[in-house]
Design a protein around this motif. Structure first.
Motif, PDB file in Angstrom:
ATOM      1  N   HIS A  45       0.806  -1.218   0.000  1.00 17.41           N
ATOM      2  CA  HIS A  45       0.000   0.000   0.000  1.00 17.41           C
ATOM      3  C   HIS A  45       0.842   1.271   0.000  1.00 17.41           C
ATOM      4  O   HIS A  45       0.273   2.375   0.013  1.00 17.41           O
ATOM      5  CB  HIS A  45      -0.950  -0.001   1.198  1.00 17.41           C
ATOM      6  N   GLY A  46       2.162   1.151  -0.021  1.00 11.83           N
ATOM      7  CA  GLY A  46       3.018   2.306  -0.191  1.00 11.83           C
ATOM      8  C   GLY A  46       3.277   3.094   1.081  1.00 11.83           C
ATOM      9  O   GLY A  46       2.791   2.759   2.161  1.00 11.83           O
ATOM     10  N   PRO A  47       4.064   4.187   0.948  1.00 10.51           N
ATOM     11  CA  PRO A  47       4.507   4.940   2.134  1.00 10.51           C
ATOM     12  C   PRO A  47       3.378   5.592   2.911  1.00 10.51           C
ATOM     13  O   PRO A  47       3.495   5.796   4.125  1.00 10.51           O
ATOM     14  CB  PRO A  47       5.458   5.985   1.539  1.00 10.51           C
ATOM     15  N   ASP A  48       2.279   5.950   2.252  1.00 11.61           N
ATOM     16  CA  ASP A  48       1.171   6.581   2.977  1.00 11.61           C
ATOM     17  C   ASP A  48       0.557   5.636   3.996  1.00 11.61           C
ATOM     18  O   ASP A  48      -0.084   6.078   4.961  1.00 11.61           O
ATOM     19  CB  ASP A  48       0.086   7.044   2.008  1.00 11.61           C
ATOM     20  N   TYR A  49       0.733   4.335   3.805  1.00 11.88           N
ATOM     21  CA  TYR A  49       0.208   3.323   4.726  1.00 11.88           C
ATOM     22  C   TYR A  49       1.335   2.482   5.328  1.00 11.88           C
ATOM     23  O   TYR A  49       1.136   1.315   5.668  1.00 11.88           O
ATOM     24  CB  TYR A  49      -0.795   2.420   4.006  1.00 11.88           C
ATOM     25  N   GLN A  50       2.526   3.096   5.488  1.00 11.27           N
ATOM     26  CA  GLN A  50       3.685   2.436   6.107  1.00 11.27           C
ATOM     27  C   GLN A  50       4.049   1.127   5.416  1.00 11.27           C
ATOM     28  O   GLN A  50       4.562   0.204   6.043  1.00 11.27           O
ATOM     29  CB  GLN A  50       3.445   2.175   7.609  1.00 11.27           C
ATOM     30  N   HIS A  51       3.759   1.047   4.108  1.00 11.92           N
ATOM     31  CA  HIS A  51       4.061  -0.152   3.316  1.00 11.92           C
ATOM     32  C   HIS A  51       3.369  -1.404   3.875  1.00 11.92           C
ATOM     33  O   HIS A  51       3.907  -2.517   3.771  1.00 11.92           O
ATOM     34  CB  HIS A  51       5.565  -0.371   3.190  1.00 11.92           C
ATOM     35  N   GLY A 111      -7.193   6.072   6.037  1.00 10.11           N
ATOM     36  CA  GLY A 111      -7.415   6.602   4.692  1.00 10.11           C
ATOM     37  C   GLY A 111      -8.882   6.511   4.317  1.00 10.11           C
ATOM     38  O   GLY A 111      -9.773   6.842   5.109  1.00 10.11           O
ATOM     39  N   THR A 112      -9.125   6.016   3.125  1.00 11.23           N
ATOM     40  CA  THR A 112     -10.502   5.777   2.678  1.00 11.23           C
ATOM     41  C   THR A 112     -10.933   4.331   2.911  1.00 11.23           C
ATOM     42  O   THR A 112     -12.037   3.944   2.538  1.00 11.23           O
ATOM     43  CB  THR A 112     -10.631   6.096   1.178  1.00 11.23           C
TER      44      THR A 112
END
Length: 266
Positions: A45-51, A111-112
């Motif tokens: 899920h990438g950096p916005d979700y700590q991977h 997030g969403t």
């Protein structure tokens, strides 16, 4: 009471276990371990979700594996966290407190994806609640490579039973094991959704209240061999359960879980 295959793309009913996740020190090692054991692939899920990694089986979401928070110096192994579906995380948090539980992480938006909170029942067993938005929860269950059962071991069984009835509307029934032993079940609408029993004094995490997660495997003996080859540990078993042959193990970072023989997916 063998596990039944479930495919789902909509939010789970209020009070039903809907998701499991774990936070580990070494994300890459954990994803490799479970990938080889269960055949999981992953969505990062990438950096916005700590991977955070969403594990998938046949393209359907099964579980999340994420990193331990920065600064977490807890020496104890990680544990799989059982999440229950709720209609409203905020209302559930209020009800948890009224019923004698403790909110450990207040409601927050992920997030969403949905709205999340972490709590403990009156006996100290930790769990989470999940109000689904874009992220409904588990999309496949009851088959090899997926979650097939959740059960709570409590140091104060009566308090826990009253709590889950108050918060989630669970009722209680009993089933017989292969040795004639009676097992307590938490039900919704007359269907079992989880097990519950008294916590024993022995073994890892015993003597304290906790939730356990049970994953399905096609062949238990082959799965146990793989666990050991990957650096994991066999804690107990194989032993009989109302669902079939089972064993309690830990991954190579010490995270405990159970594996149940369910045969090949259909």
């Amino acid at each position: 009471m063998r596990p039944e295959k479930v495919l789902r793309d909509s939010p789970w009913p209020h009070g039903h276990p809907c998701w499991v996740e774990v936070q580990v020190e070494h994300l890459g090692r954990a994803s490799a371990f479970y990938g080889q054991l269960f055949g999981w692939t992953y969505l990062d899920h990438g950096p916005d979700y700590q991977h955070y990694l969403t594990a998938r089986l046949d393209g359907r979401a099964v579980a999340d594996i994420g990193p331990r928070p920065a600064g977490d110096t807890t020496a104890e192994p990680s544990a799989w966290l059982v999440c229950f579906a709720v209609d409203s995380t905020d209302e559930a948090a209020e009800q948890i407190t009224r019923a004698g539980g403790t909110v450990l992480l207040p409601p927050l938006d992920v997030g969403t994806h949905g709205r999340f909170a972490v709590a403990a029942d009156p006996a100290g067993a930790t769990f989470a609640v999940w109000q689904a938005r874009a992220y409904a929860g588990t999309q496949i269950a009851g088959v090899a490579g997926s979650v097939v059962w959740h059960h709570c071991l409590s140091t104060d069984l009566e308090a826990s039973l009253a709590f889950y009835a108050d918060v989630f509307g669970h009722t209680v029934s009993r089933s017989s094991g292969p040795d004639g032993e009676k097992h307590l079940l938490l039900e919704l609408g007359g269907r079992p959704v989880a097990g519950i029993g008294e916590a024993g004094p022995e073994g890892p995490a015993e003597g304290s209240s906790h939730w356990r997660v049970r994953f399905g495997v096609a062949d238990l003996d082959a799965a146990l061999k793989t666990v050991l080859e990957l650096g994991g540990t066999l804690h107990e078993g194989p032993f009989g359960t109302p669902q079939g042959r089972c064993a309690r193990v830990a991954d190579e970072q010490g995270t405990p879980f159970e594996v149940l023989e369910v045969g090949e997916p259909v």
